[in-house]
Write a protein that holds these residues in place. Structure first.
Motif, PDB file in Angstrom:
ATOM      1  N   LEU A   1       0.826  -1.208   0.000  1.00  0.00           N
ATOM      2  CA  LEU A   1       0.000   0.000   0.000  1.00  0.00           C
ATOM      3  C   LEU A   1       0.859   1.257   0.000  1.00  0.00           C
ATOM      4  O   LEU A   1       1.848   1.357   0.719  1.00  0.00           O
ATOM      5  CB  LEU A   1      -0.921   0.036   1.218  1.00  0.00           C
ATOM      6  N   LEU A   2       0.440   2.222  -0.813  1.00  0.00           N
ATOM      7  CA  LEU A   2       1.094   3.529  -0.846  1.00  0.00           C
ATOM      8  C   LEU A   2       0.508   4.401   0.262  1.00  0.00           C
ATOM      9  O   LEU A   2      -0.517   4.064   0.854  1.00  0.00           O
ATOM     10  CB  LEU A   2       0.865   4.189  -2.207  1.00  0.00           C
ATOM     11  N   ALA A   3       1.127   5.555   0.501  1.00  0.00           N
ATOM     12  CA  ALA A   3       0.658   6.468   1.549  1.00  0.00           C
ATOM     13  C   ALA A   3      -0.808   6.835   1.341  1.00  0.00           C
ATOM     14  O   ALA A   3      -1.597   6.843   2.285  1.00  0.00           O
ATOM     15  CB  ALA A   3       1.530   7.713   1.592  1.00  0.00           C
ATOM     16  N   LYS A   4      -1.189   7.116   0.094  1.00  0.00           N
ATOM     17  CA  LYS A   4      -2.581   7.519  -0.173  1.00  0.00           C
ATOM     18  C   LYS A   4      -3.554   6.371   0.110  1.00  0.00           C
ATOM     19  O   LYS A   4      -4.669   6.589   0.557  1.00  0.00           O
ATOM     20  CB  LYS A   4      -2.737   8.059  -1.601  1.00  0.00           C
ATOM     21  N   ASP A   5      -3.104   5.133  -0.117  1.00  0.00           N
ATOM     22  CA  ASP A   5      -3.951   3.970   0.158  1.00  0.00           C
ATOM     23  C   ASP A   5      -4.127   3.759   1.663  1.00  0.00           C
ATOM     24  O   ASP A   5      -5.229   3.443   2.128  1.00  0.00           O
ATOM     25  CB  ASP A   5      -3.349   2.703  -0.467  1.00  0.00           C
ATOM     26  N   LEU A   6      -3.034   3.919   2.415  1.00  0.00           N
ATOM     27  CA  LEU A   6      -3.120   3.823   3.874  1.00  0.00           C
ATOM     28  C   LEU A   6      -4.056   4.899   4.411  1.00  0.00           C
ATOM     29  O   LEU A   6      -4.917   4.634   5.259  1.00  0.00           O
ATOM     30  CB  LEU A   6      -1.735   3.988   4.514  1.00  0.00           C
ATOM     31  N   ALA A   7      -3.889   6.123   3.914  1.00  0.00           N
ATOM     32  CA  ALA A   7      -4.730   7.233   4.373  1.00  0.00           C
ATOM     33  C   ALA A   7      -6.193   6.967   4.041  1.00  0.00           C
ATOM     34  O   ALA A   7      -7.083   7.203   4.868  1.00  0.00           O
ATOM     35  CB  ALA A   7      -4.261   8.545   3.741  1.00  0.00           C
ATOM     36  N   ALA A   8      -6.462   6.464   2.834  1.00  0.00           N
ATOM     37  CA  ALA A   8      -7.845   6.182   2.426  1.00  0.00           C
ATOM     38  C   ALA A   8      -8.472   5.113   3.315  1.00  0.00           C
ATOM     39  O   ALA A   8      -9.628   5.241   3.740  1.00  0.00           O
ATOM     40  CB  ALA A   8      -7.881   5.755   0.962  1.00  0.00           C
ATOM     41  N   ALA A   9      -7.724   4.058   3.621  1.00  0.00           N
ATOM     42  CA  ALA A   9      -8.253   2.985   4.468  1.00  0.00           C
ATOM     43  C   ALA A   9      -8.571   3.512   5.862  1.00  0.00           C
ATOM     44  O   ALA A   9      -9.627   3.217   6.429  1.00  0.00           O
ATOM     45  CB  ALA A   9      -7.257   1.831   4.552  1.00  0.00           C
ATOM     46  N   MET A  10      -7.679   4.319   6.406  1.00  0.00           N
ATOM     47  CA  MET A  10      -7.901   4.859   7.755  1.00  0.00           C
ATOM     48  C   MET A  10      -9.065   5.846   7.761  1.00  0.00           C
ATOM     49  O   MET A  10      -9.866   5.868   8.704  1.00  0.00           O
ATOM     50  CB  MET A  10      -6.617   5.506   8.271  1.00  0.00           C
ATOM     51  N   ALA A  11      -9.182   6.654   6.711  1.00  0.00           N
ATOM     52  CA  ALA A  11     -10.299   7.605   6.622  1.00  0.00           C
ATOM     53  C   ALA A  11     -11.622   6.852   6.551  1.00  0.00           C
ATOM     54  O   ALA A  11     -12.582   7.192   7.258  1.00  0.00           O
ATOM     55  CB  ALA A  11     -10.124   8.509   5.402  1.00  0.00           C
ATOM     56  N   GLN A  12     -11.680   5.800   5.735  1.00  0.00           N
ATOM     57  CA  GLN A  12     -12.909   5.015   5.604  1.00  0.00           C
ATOM     58  C   GLN A  12     -13.249   4.277   6.899  1.00  0.00           C
ATOM     59  O   GLN A  12     -14.406   3.980   7.151  1.00  0.00           O
ATOM     60  CB  GLN A  12     -12.788   4.025   4.449  1.00  0.00           C
ATOM     61  N   ALA A  13     -12.233   4.006   7.705  1.00  0.00           N
ATOM     62  CA  ALA A  13     -12.458   3.339   8.988  1.00  0.00           C
ATOM     63  C   ALA A  13     -12.908   4.323  10.065  1.00  0.00           C
ATOM     64  O   ALA A  13     -13.273   3.907  11.158  1.00  0.00           O
ATOM     65  CB  ALA A  13     -11.190   2.622   9.436  1.00  0.00           C
ATOM     66  N   GLY A  14     -12.871   5.621   9.751  1.00  0.00           N
ATOM     67  CA  GLY A  14     -13.353   6.620  10.700  1.00  0.00           C
ATOM     68  C   GLY A  14     -12.285   7.362  11.486  1.00  0.00           C
ATOM     69  O   GLY A  14     -12.612   8.125  12.397  1.00  0.00           O
ATOM     70  N   TYR A  15     -11.030   7.171  11.162  1.00  0.00           N
ATOM     71  CA  TYR A  15      -9.975   7.922  11.851  1.00  0.00           C
ATOM     72  C   TYR A  15     -10.005   9.381  11.398  1.00  0.00           C
ATOM     73  O   TYR A  15     -10.153   9.652  10.203  1.00  0.00           O
ATOM     74  CB  TYR A  15      -8.588   7.337  11.539  1.00  0.00           C
ATOM     75  N   PRO A  16      -9.869  10.334  12.323  1.00  0.00           N
ATOM     76  CA  PRO A  16      -9.771  11.742  11.924  1.00  0.00           C
ATOM     77  C   PRO A  16      -8.466  11.984  11.161  1.00  0.00           C
ATOM     78  O   PRO A  16      -7.484  11.245  11.339  1.00  0.00           O
ATOM     79  CB  PRO A  16      -9.764  12.512  13.252  1.00  0.00           C
ATOM     80  N   ALA A  17      -8.448  13.033  10.350  1.00  0.00           N
ATOM     81  CA  ALA A  17      -7.276  13.337   9.520  1.00  0.00           C
ATOM     82  C   ALA A  17      -6.012  13.500  10.363  1.00  0.00           C
ATOM     83  O   ALA A  17      -4.925  13.058   9.967  1.00  0.00           O
ATOM     84  CB  ALA A  17      -7.531  14.596   8.693  1.00  0.00           C
ATOM     85  N   GLU A  18      -6.135  14.120  11.527  1.00  0.00           N
ATOM     86  CA  GLU A  18      -4.966  14.328  12.387  1.00  0.00           C
ATOM     87  C   GLU A  18      -4.356  12.992  12.816  1.00  0.00           C
ATOM     88  O   GLU A  18      -3.129  12.813  12.789  1.00  0.00           O
ATOM     89  CB  GLU A  18      -5.367  15.147  13.613  1.00  0.00           C
ATOM     90  N   ASP A  19      -5.203  12.028  13.197  1.00  0.00           N
ATOM     91  CA  ASP A  19      -4.717  10.711  13.601  1.00  0.00           C
ATOM     92  C   ASP A  19      -4.108   9.955  12.415  1.00  0.00           C
ATOM     93  O   ASP A  19      -3.098   9.266  12.554  1.00  0.00           O
ATOM     94  CB  ASP A  19      -5.850   9.880  14.205  1.00  0.00           C
TER      95      ASP A  19
END
Length: 199
Positions: free
Chosen positions: A155-173
């Motif tokens: 996974l690239l950085a954008k993929d990790l960020a997308a997965a975490m965003a879809q899981a409900g993590y705030p952008a800061e986390d």
């Protein structure tokens, strides 16, 4: 077999037959043919020889048995298996997704594509499902990103960020997680990944 090896016991014959690829039902019949009075001890011997589908799948994989052959063997040994439980057993035994797919289709050739996909998704959760599970367990953004990166190194950085965003993590986390999991990530790549995930 017992005549050729008189030292065999109920347990050792059950294990030998299981190791030889006999299904649990056939082993049971074989044991009862040799020792008709063993009914009370039969279940214990079979449980030892055929511990559970995951352990049997693991043993078959260790022996080099292909997924296409493992699926039918597991269903033969454990007739109560369903599409979902067979997928989970093969995944737990270490088979790759493609091999498990072949095993499921070999066991049940008429499986509709949607049912096959659902069984595989359940047995092999993707990044979003993993991130959701981590968040439900209270994992921090850093812990989640590190775990995702370890589980899905492609996974690239954008993929990790997308997965975490879809899981409900705030952008800061998510940002803190990306910094922890990918310490060499440039500020530009970090901000691009976050903007992409939280647009």
């Amino acid at each position: 077999m017992a005549h050729a090896f008189p030292a065999l016991t109920l347990d050792t014959l059950a294990s030998a037959m299981a190791g030889g690829g006999y299904a649990m039902a056939d082993t049971s019949k074989g044991l009862l043919a040799v020792w008709p009075q063993t009914s009370p001890h039969l279940a214990a011997a079979l449980a030892q020889a055929y511990p559970d589908p995951v352990q049997m799948a693991s043993r078959l994989r260790a022996q080099g048995v292909a997924g296409v052959d493992c699926g039918p063997q597991l269903v033969h040994a454990f007739p109560a298996l369903t599409l979902d439980t067979l997928a989970s057993a093969m995944a737990g035994g270490g088979y790759a997704v493609a091999d498990t797919s072949k095993g499921l289709l070999a066991a049940w050739p008429q499986t509709p594509p949607q049912a096959l996909a659902e069984a595989l998704i359940q047995a092999y959760p993707g990044p979003v499902q993993t991130a959701r599970a981590l968040r439900a367990q209270g994992a921090t953004g850093a812990a989640c990103a590190i775990a995702l990166h370890k589980a899905f190194p492609e996974l690239l950085a954008k993929d990790l960020a997308a997965a975490m965003a879809q899981a409900g993590y705030p952008a800061e986390d998510t940002g803190a997680g990306l910094k922890a999991a990918l310490p060499g990530l440039s500020p530009l790549d970090l901000s691009t990944a976050l903007v992409s995930a939280y647009h």
